[in-house]
Design a protein around this motif. Structure first.
Motif, PDB file in Angstrom:
ATOM      1  N   SER A   1      41.397  30.463  11.827  1.00 28.38           N
ATOM      2  CA  SER A   1      42.504  31.013  12.614  1.00 28.38           C
ATOM      3  C   SER A   1      42.077  31.279  14.055  1.00 28.38           C
ATOM      4  CB  SER A   1      43.061  32.284  11.975  1.00 28.38           C
ATOM      5  OG  SER A   1      42.085  33.295  11.926  1.00 28.38           O
ATOM      6  N   ARG A   2      40.852  31.728  14.268  1.00 31.14           N
ATOM      7  CA  ARG A   2      40.373  31.985  15.633  1.00 31.14           C
ATOM      8  C   ARG A   2      40.193  30.676  16.412  1.00 31.14           C
ATOM      9  NH1 ARG A   2      36.317  37.121  15.659  1.00 31.14           N
ATOM     10  NH2 ARG A   2      37.911  38.643  15.127  1.00 31.14           N
ATOM     11  N   PHE A   3      39.675  29.651  15.743  1.00 31.84           N
ATOM     12  CA  PHE A   3      39.562  28.337  16.376  1.00 31.84           C
ATOM     13  C   PHE A   3      40.947  27.856  16.813  1.00 31.84           C
ATOM     14  CE2 PHE A   3      39.967  23.769  16.291  1.00 31.84           C
ATOM     15  CZ  PHE A   3      38.833  23.302  16.918  1.00 31.84           C
ATOM     16  N   ASN A   4      41.904  27.928  15.883  1.00 31.16           N
ATOM     17  CA  ASN A   4      43.260  27.453  16.188  1.00 31.16           C
ATOM     18  C   ASN A   4      43.902  28.252  17.305  1.00 31.16           C
ATOM     19  OD1 ASN A   4      43.060  25.426  14.258  1.00 31.16           O
ATOM     20  ND2 ASN A   4      43.935  26.706  12.642  1.00 31.16           N
ATOM     21  N   SER A   5      43.663  29.567  17.328  1.00 30.93           N
ATOM     22  CA  SER A   5      44.207  30.417  18.390  1.00 30.93           C
ATOM     23  C   SER A   5      43.615  30.040  19.745  1.00 30.93           C
ATOM     24  CB  SER A   5      43.914  31.885  18.075  1.00 30.93           C
ATOM     25  OG  SER A   5      44.334  32.711  19.127  1.00 30.93           O
ATOM     26  N   GLN A   6      42.305  29.873  19.808  1.00 27.02           N
ATOM     27  CA  GLN A   6      41.656  29.515  21.068  1.00 27.02           C
ATOM     28  C   GLN A   6      42.120  28.141  21.532  1.00 27.02           C
ATOM     29  OE1 GLN A   6      37.361  29.784  21.085  1.00 27.02           O
ATOM     30  NE2 GLN A   6      37.281  29.645  23.314  1.00 27.02           N
ATOM     31  N   LYS A   7      42.163  27.180  20.626  1.00 29.00           N
ATOM     32  CA  LYS A   7      42.589  25.825  20.962  1.00 29.00           C
ATOM     33  C   LYS A   7      44.019  25.829  21.503  1.00 29.00           C
ATOM     34  CE  LYS A   7      42.991  21.230  18.852  1.00 29.00           C
ATOM     35  NZ  LYS A   7      44.396  20.895  18.811  1.00 29.00           N
ATOM     36  N   CYS A   8      44.902  26.539  20.827  1.00 30.25           N
ATOM     37  CA  CYS A   8      46.304  26.610  21.251  1.00 30.25           C
ATOM     38  C   CYS A   8      46.429  27.245  22.638  1.00 30.25           C
ATOM     39  CB  CYS A   8      47.107  27.397  20.225  1.00 30.25           C
ATOM     40  SG  CYS A   8      48.866  27.536  20.621  1.00 30.25           S
ATOM     41  N   ARG A   9      45.724  28.344  22.867  1.00 28.54           N
ATOM     42  CA  ARG A   9      45.787  29.018  24.166  1.00 28.54           C
ATOM     43  C   ARG A   9      45.283  28.112  25.291  1.00 28.54           C
ATOM     44  NH1 ARG A   9      44.922  35.284  23.986  1.00 28.54           N
ATOM     45  NH2 ARG A   9      45.918  35.803  22.033  1.00 28.54           N
ATOM     46  N   LEU A  10      44.187  27.399  25.027  1.00 29.53           N
ATOM     47  CA  LEU A  10      43.655  26.487  26.040  1.00 29.53           C
ATOM     48  C   LEU A  10      44.628  25.349  26.313  1.00 29.53           C
ATOM     49  CD1 LEU A  10      39.901  26.364  24.965  1.00 29.53           C
ATOM     50  CD2 LEU A  10      40.830  27.380  27.057  1.00 29.53           C
ATOM     51  N   GLU A  11      45.184  24.785  25.260  1.00 28.83           N
ATOM     52  CA  GLU A  11      46.123  23.668  25.439  1.00 28.83           C
ATOM     53  C   GLU A  11      47.382  24.100  26.190  1.00 28.83           C
ATOM     54  OE1 GLU A  11      44.846  20.788  21.744  1.00 28.83           O
ATOM     55  OE2 GLU A  11      46.443  22.242  21.391  1.00 28.83           O
ATOM     56  N   LEU A  12      47.835  25.325  25.960  1.00 27.37           N
ATOM     57  CA  LEU A  12      48.992  25.838  26.695  1.00 27.37           C
ATOM     58  C   LEU A  12      48.709  25.943  28.192  1.00 27.37           C
ATOM     59  CD1 LEU A  12      50.336  28.600  24.285  1.00 27.37           C
ATOM     60  CD2 LEU A  12      51.496  26.467  24.940  1.00 27.37           C
ATOM     61  N   GLU A  13      47.436  26.047  28.552  1.00 28.22           N
ATOM     62  CA  GLU A  13      47.027  26.118  29.960  1.00 28.22           C
ATOM     63  C   GLU A  13      46.682  24.743  30.525  1.00 28.22           C
ATOM     64  OE1 GLU A  13      43.849  28.960  30.225  1.00 28.22           O
ATOM     65  OE2 GLU A  13      45.182  30.641  29.795  1.00 28.22           O
ATOM     66  N   GLY A  14      46.841  23.689  29.712  1.00 28.29           N
ATOM     67  CA  GLY A  14      46.582  22.345  30.201  1.00 28.29           C
ATOM     68  C   GLY A  14      45.182  21.825  29.938  1.00 28.29           C
ATOM     69  N   VAL A  15      44.405  22.549  29.150  1.00 27.37           N
ATOM     70  CA  VAL A  15      43.056  22.112  28.808  1.00 27.37           C
ATOM     71  C   VAL A  15      43.134  21.194  27.591  1.00 27.37           C
ATOM     72  CG1 VAL A  15      40.756  22.855  28.049  1.00 27.37           C
ATOM     73  CG2 VAL A  15      42.023  24.224  29.729  1.00 27.37           C
ATOM     74  N   THR A  16      42.551  20.024  27.701  1.00 30.62           N
ATOM     75  CA  THR A  16      42.522  19.088  26.584  1.00 30.62           C
ATOM     76  C   THR A  16      41.369  19.442  25.659  1.00 30.62           C
ATOM     77  OG1 THR A  16      43.405  17.354  28.015  1.00 30.62           O
ATOM     78  CG2 THR A  16      42.367  16.647  25.969  1.00 30.62           C
ATOM     79  N   VAL A  17      41.684  19.610  24.377  1.00 29.36           N
ATOM     80  CA  VAL A  17      40.679  19.930  23.373  1.00 29.36           C
ATOM     81  C   VAL A  17      40.714  18.817  22.331  1.00 29.36           C
ATOM     82  CG1 VAL A  17      39.870  21.627  21.684  1.00 29.36           C
ATOM     83  CG2 VAL A  17      41.087  22.402  23.734  1.00 29.36           C
ATOM     84  N   LEU A  18      39.627  18.063  22.232  1.00 27.58           N
ATOM     85  CA  LEU A  18      39.527  16.981  21.262  1.00 27.58           C
ATOM     86  C   LEU A  18      38.427  17.295  20.266  1.00 27.58           C
ATOM     87  CD1 LEU A  18      39.807  13.924  23.686  1.00 27.58           C
ATOM     88  CD2 LEU A  18      41.591  14.852  22.197  1.00 27.58           C
ATOM     89  N   SER A  19      38.798  17.476  19.007  1.00 25.48           N
ATOM     90  CA  SER A  19      37.842  17.824  17.945  1.00 25.48           C
ATOM     91  C   SER A  19      37.012  19.048  18.318  1.00 25.48           C
ATOM     92  CB  SER A  19      36.934  16.641  17.633  1.00 25.48           C
ATOM     93  OG  SER A  19      37.687  15.549  17.174  1.00 25.48           O
TER      94      SER A  19
END
Length: 104
Positions: free
Chosen positions: A73-91
């Motif tokens: 859940s923490r991984f998904n939360s961090q990934k989602c927050r970064l992506e909402l700011e325009g940061v691309t997260v791949l794997s």
């Protein structure tokens, strides 16, 4: 021996990281004039005050990865927050050349 900085100093530095950018734990330690204290930075971030709106999600490990286990859940939360700011997260990995903040 205690940390060479106070949590509030780290919180201040954390507050300065712009949306869409990331720093590593080691980089945040360097910003606090405490090279080699990346793990201590992680401990400070783990203890952020409840309800804090500080951008903890903008801090990643030195390999450019989210440190939480993938799928947690923490991984998904961090990934989602970064992506909402325009940061691309791949794997779980962030391109540091594209998104690393180097200060003002």
């Amino acid at each position: 021996m205690g940390a060479p900085f106070t949590p509030s100093e780290i919180w201040y530095l954390l507050s300065r990281i712009p949306a869409g950018c990331v720093v590593t734990y080691g980089q945040l330690a360097d910003m606090a004039d405490a090279p080699g204290c990346a793990r201590v930075i992680g401990n400070v971030l783990r203890q952020l005050p409840a309800g804090s709106d500080l951008p903890w999600h903008r801090v990643i490990n030195g390999k450019g990865r989210i440190s939480f286990p993938e799928g947690s859940s923490r991984f998904n939360s961090q990934k989602c927050r970064l992506e909402l700011e325009g940061v691309t997260v791949l794997s779980g990995k962030i391109d540091l050349k594209a998104h690393q903040w180097h200060g003002e």
